[in-house]
Motif scaffolding. Sequence first.
Motif, PDB file in Angstrom:
ATOM      1  N   CYS A 103     -67.406 -55.082 -68.206  1.00 21.40           N
ATOM      2  CA  CYS A 103     -66.592 -55.276 -69.406  1.00 21.40           C
ATOM      3  C   CYS A 103     -67.150 -54.481 -70.577  1.00 21.40           C
ATOM      4  N   ARG A 104     -66.250 -54.083 -71.471  1.00 19.16           N
ATOM      5  CA  ARG A 104     -66.649 -53.346 -72.673  1.00 19.16           C
ATOM      6  C   ARG A 104     -66.322 -54.189 -73.904  1.00 19.16           C
ATOM      7  N   ASP A 105     -66.571 -53.629 -75.077  1.00 22.58           N
ATOM      8  CA  ASP A 105     -66.258 -54.388 -76.290  1.00 22.58           C
ATOM      9  C   ASP A 105     -64.918 -53.986 -76.895  1.00 22.58           C
ATOM     10  N   PHE A 106     -64.095 -53.296 -76.111  1.00 27.38           N
ATOM     11  CA  PHE A 106     -62.719 -53.001 -76.544  1.00 27.38           C
ATOM     12  C   PHE A 106     -61.847 -52.882 -75.297  1.00 27.38           C
ATOM     13  N   ASN A 107     -60.542 -53.011 -75.517  1.00 28.84           N
ATOM     14  CA  ASN A 107     -59.592 -52.907 -74.412  1.00 28.84           C
ATOM     15  C   ASN A 107     -58.898 -51.562 -74.448  1.00 28.84           C
ATOM     16  N   GLN A 108     -58.818 -50.911 -73.298  1.00 31.52           N
ATOM     17  CA  GLN A 108     -58.245 -49.563 -73.238  1.00 31.52           C
ATOM     18  C   GLN A 108     -57.571 -49.340 -71.895  1.00 31.52           C
ATOM     19  N   VAL A 109     -56.347 -48.847 -71.951  1.00 31.60           N
ATOM     20  CA  VAL A 109     -55.607 -48.482 -70.739  1.00 31.60           C
ATOM     21  C   VAL A 109     -55.490 -46.967 -70.714  1.00 31.60           C
ATOM     22  N   GLU A 110     -55.867 -46.347 -69.585  1.00 31.85           N
ATOM     23  CA  GLU A 110     -55.773 -44.894 -69.456  1.00 31.85           C
ATOM     24  C   GLU A 110     -54.693 -44.536 -68.442  1.00 31.85           C
ATOM     25  N   LEU A 111     -53.655 -43.862 -68.936  1.00 35.00           N
ATOM     26  CA  LEU A 111     -52.523 -43.471 -68.100  1.00 35.00           C
ATOM     27  C   LEU A 111     -52.426 -41.958 -68.035  1.00 35.00           C
ATOM     28  N   SER A 112     -51.809 -41.459 -66.973  1.00 38.15           N
ATOM     29  CA  SER A 112     -51.441 -40.044 -66.957  1.00 38.15           C
ATOM     30  C   SER A 112     -50.150 -39.901 -67.754  1.00 38.15           C
ATOM     31  N   TYR A 113     -49.809 -38.668 -68.092  1.00 36.44           N
ATOM     32  CA  TYR A 113     -48.559 -38.433 -68.816  1.00 36.44           C
ATOM     33  C   TYR A 113     -47.374 -38.854 -67.942  1.00 36.44           C
ATOM     34  N   THR A 114     -47.473 -38.594 -66.642  1.00 37.66           N
ATOM     35  CA  THR A 114     -46.409 -38.996 -65.712  1.00 37.66           C
ATOM     36  C   THR A 114     -46.220 -40.509 -65.738  1.00 37.66           C
ATOM     37  N   ASP A 115     -47.337 -41.260 -65.722  1.00 38.09           N
ATOM     38  CA  ASP A 115     -47.245 -42.717 -65.827  1.00 38.09           C
ATOM     39  C   ASP A 115     -46.552 -43.119 -67.124  1.00 38.09           C
ATOM     40  N   ALA A 116     -46.983 -42.480 -68.214  1.00 35.74           N
ATOM     41  CA  ALA A 116     -46.472 -42.847 -69.536  1.00 35.74           C
ATOM     42  C   ALA A 116     -44.962 -42.628 -69.606  1.00 35.74           C
ATOM     43  N   ILE A 117     -44.524 -41.484 -69.088  1.00 35.72           N
ATOM     44  CA  ILE A 117     -43.087 -41.186 -69.094  1.00 35.72           C
ATOM     45  C   ILE A 117     -42.333 -42.215 -68.265  1.00 35.72           C
ATOM     46  N   SER A 118     -42.886 -42.582 -67.119  1.00 37.37           N
ATOM     47  CA  SER A 118     -42.172 -43.525 -66.250  1.00 37.37           C
ATOM     48  C   SER A 118     -42.063 -44.900 -66.916  1.00 37.37           C
ATOM     49  N   LEU A 119     -43.008 -45.209 -67.794  1.00 39.08           N
ATOM     50  CA  LEU A 119     -42.951 -46.484 -68.519  1.00 39.08           C
ATOM     51  C   LEU A 119     -42.109 -46.391 -69.787  1.00 39.08           C
ATOM     52  N   GLY A 120     -41.809 -45.168 -70.228  1.00 39.55           N
ATOM     53  CA  GLY A 120     -41.064 -45.004 -71.470  1.00 39.55           C
ATOM     54  C   GLY A 120     -41.965 -44.937 -72.690  1.00 39.55           C
ATOM     55  N   TYR A 121     -43.217 -44.562 -72.467  1.00 35.94           N
ATOM     56  CA  TYR A 121     -44.219 -44.494 -73.526  1.00 35.94           C
ATOM     57  C   TYR A 121     -44.338 -43.104 -74.114  1.00 35.94           C
ATOM     58  N   LYS A 122     -44.831 -43.054 -75.325  1.00 39.09           N
ATOM     59  CA  LYS A 122     -45.334 -41.820 -75.921  1.00 39.09           C
ATOM     60  C   LYS A 122     -46.803 -42.120 -76.190  1.00 39.09           C
ATOM     61  N   VAL A 123     -47.718 -41.614 -75.370  1.00 31.17           N
ATOM     62  CA  VAL A 123     -49.128 -41.955 -75.573  1.00 31.17           C
ATOM     63  C   VAL A 123     -49.921 -40.739 -76.027  1.00 31.17           C
ATOM     64  N   PRO A 124     -50.865 -40.959 -76.945  1.00 29.14           N
ATOM     65  CA  PRO A 124     -51.646 -39.839 -77.471  1.00 29.14           C
ATOM     66  C   PRO A 124     -52.783 -39.456 -76.526  1.00 29.14           C
ATOM     67  N   VAL A 125     -53.194 -38.194 -76.608  1.00 27.27           N
ATOM     68  CA  VAL A 125     -54.365 -37.722 -75.868  1.00 27.27           C
ATOM     69  C   VAL A 125     -55.599 -38.068 -76.695  1.00 27.27           C
ATOM     70  N   ARG A 126     -56.513 -38.840 -76.148  1.00 26.54           N
ATOM     71  CA  ARG A 126     -57.675 -39.302 -76.905  1.00 26.54           C
ATOM     72  C   ARG A 126     -58.944 -39.285 -76.058  1.00 26.54           C
ATOM     73  N   GLN A 127     -60.076 -39.216 -76.734  1.00 30.55           N
ATOM     74  CA  GLN A 127     -61.337 -39.481 -76.067  1.00 30.55           C
ATOM     75  C   GLN A 127     -61.488 -40.995 -75.922  1.00 30.55           C
ATOM     76  N   SER A 128     -62.150 -41.416 -74.865  1.00 29.31           N
ATOM     77  CA  SER A 128     -62.350 -42.844 -74.616  1.00 29.31           C
ATOM     78  C   SER A 128     -62.963 -43.521 -75.840  1.00 29.31           C
ATOM     79  N   GLY A 129     -62.398 -44.668 -76.216  1.00 30.95           N
ATOM     80  CA  GLY A 129     -62.927 -45.426 -77.341  1.00 30.95           C
ATOM     81  C   GLY A 129     -62.224 -45.135 -78.655  1.00 30.95           C
ATOM     82  N   ASN A 130     -61.557 -43.984 -78.719  1.00 27.37           N
ATOM     83  CA  ASN A 130     -60.837 -43.610 -79.940  1.00 27.37           C
ATOM     84  C   ASN A 130     -59.383 -44.061 -79.808  1.00 27.37           C
ATOM     85  N   ILE A 131     -59.146 -45.339 -80.088  1.00 26.76           N
ATOM     86  CA  ILE A 131     -57.821 -45.897 -79.781  1.00 26.76           C
ATOM     87  C   ILE A 131     -57.006 -46.271 -81.017  1.00 26.76           C
TER      88      ILE A 131
END
Lengths: 226, 226
Positions: A103-131
């Motif tokens: 476990c970490r001290d923050f919650n983070q979901v990492e998706l591919s762009y293909t995953d994001a599109i299939s969910l209907g998301y617009k997700v930013p490209v970020r380094q881990s932890g920068n949410i």
Amino acid sequence: MSTAPISDSSRAAVEQLVRESVYRHLGISGAKQGSAPNPLVVNSSARHCHLTQDAVEALFGKGHQLTPMKWLYQDGQYAAEETVTLVGPRSRVISNLRILGPCRDFNQVELSYTDAISLGYKVPVRQSGNIAGSPGCMLMGPNGFFEMDEGVIRAAPHVHMAPEDAEFYGVENKGFMKLRVGGDLGMTFDRIFVRVSPDFKLEIHIDTDEANACGLGPDSIVELVK
Amino acid sequence: MSTAPISDSSRAAVEQLVRESVYRHLGISGAKQGSAPNPLVVNSSARHCHLTQDAVEALFGKGHQLTPMKWLYQDGQYAAEETVTLVGPRSRVISNLRILGPCRDFNQVELSYTDAISLGYKVPVRQSGNIAGSPGCMLMGPNGFFEMDEGVIRAAPHVHMAPEDAEFYGVENKGFMKLRVGGDLGMTFDRIFVRVSPDFKLEIHIDTDEANACGLGPDSIVELVK
């Protein structure tokens, strides 16, 4: 898309050693790799999440502890037996989203762009932890729901390395370097973010879109350059 | 993955002209692009198929003619109103596979690697028309089935250009060149196959995996180099 959350990492390291040995015999590129302090491992990360202990307990029950299923290449990191269901903004769903532990001290979901599109998301490209400012989601487990207000990102490609690797490649923490992948779909990733720590083993993480684009496989010729 | 089979090509050309103008004003790269004989258009091709007239008739009925729905950037090429259902090796299905017209003298299905994995396929990376030894599939239309013994491929990234473009970039037909894409996911495609014909307009085709990997969008900075 690979179905396993992370490829078998010890096998990957062995394969890379064999590959580098073969290259040396064939005289193919990687002259520098040959004298590198550590083997270069490139792994593709399928969609996954990192959770706090609070989130784990909301999803799996009071006092629940994650159970390691497979140890990853970085020491102490593991793919857990536990998975959750992610519900996206249009009530579209991804099942069996693997939790990576510990476990970490923050919650983070990492998706591919293909995953994001299939969910209907617009997700930013970020380094881990920068949410900050990234979209949220609803997670569903056997014990209940857990709502994330933010934390859904596409992880930027990055390399973990020890200080000795950074010195060898001539790069610094939080800088960028390049990854060349050979083959019919030859491609150079021009912005591999560098993360240096004495705790890190040399490993590049790209996502499944990136791995699929360059046809990354166990026989791929890979080269890390400044 | 983009849902439209091909992006709006005339809009793409206009956007590229605007982009190049902006770059020139900002003094960003593309000095060479500025004097190029033609604007550089990069389009991502979602999964689609090319069919013979015989196949169209088996699927849609005797004498059936494809109906153009949207004209593509290359003169005379169009996305047809007609779509088919593809049945893969494990009885997994892709619905609404767009047909591109006009009819050709061979049948070919172009999938992304992500599509292929979801169907349970192992498909080779090929240039269009080079289908010998590739896997086949079953297509289903309103009038019946059509079996392809071979022709399911992942199209290798390529650029269409006229002889004047080839001269400007210093490349030859069937050679390779590079495409640089800027941004957070900056990437260089090291093997863009060159196809030269007086009938071609300057246009790069990559697939949806490749577009997703580099985050290709209307504001992407792109540069074609030898």
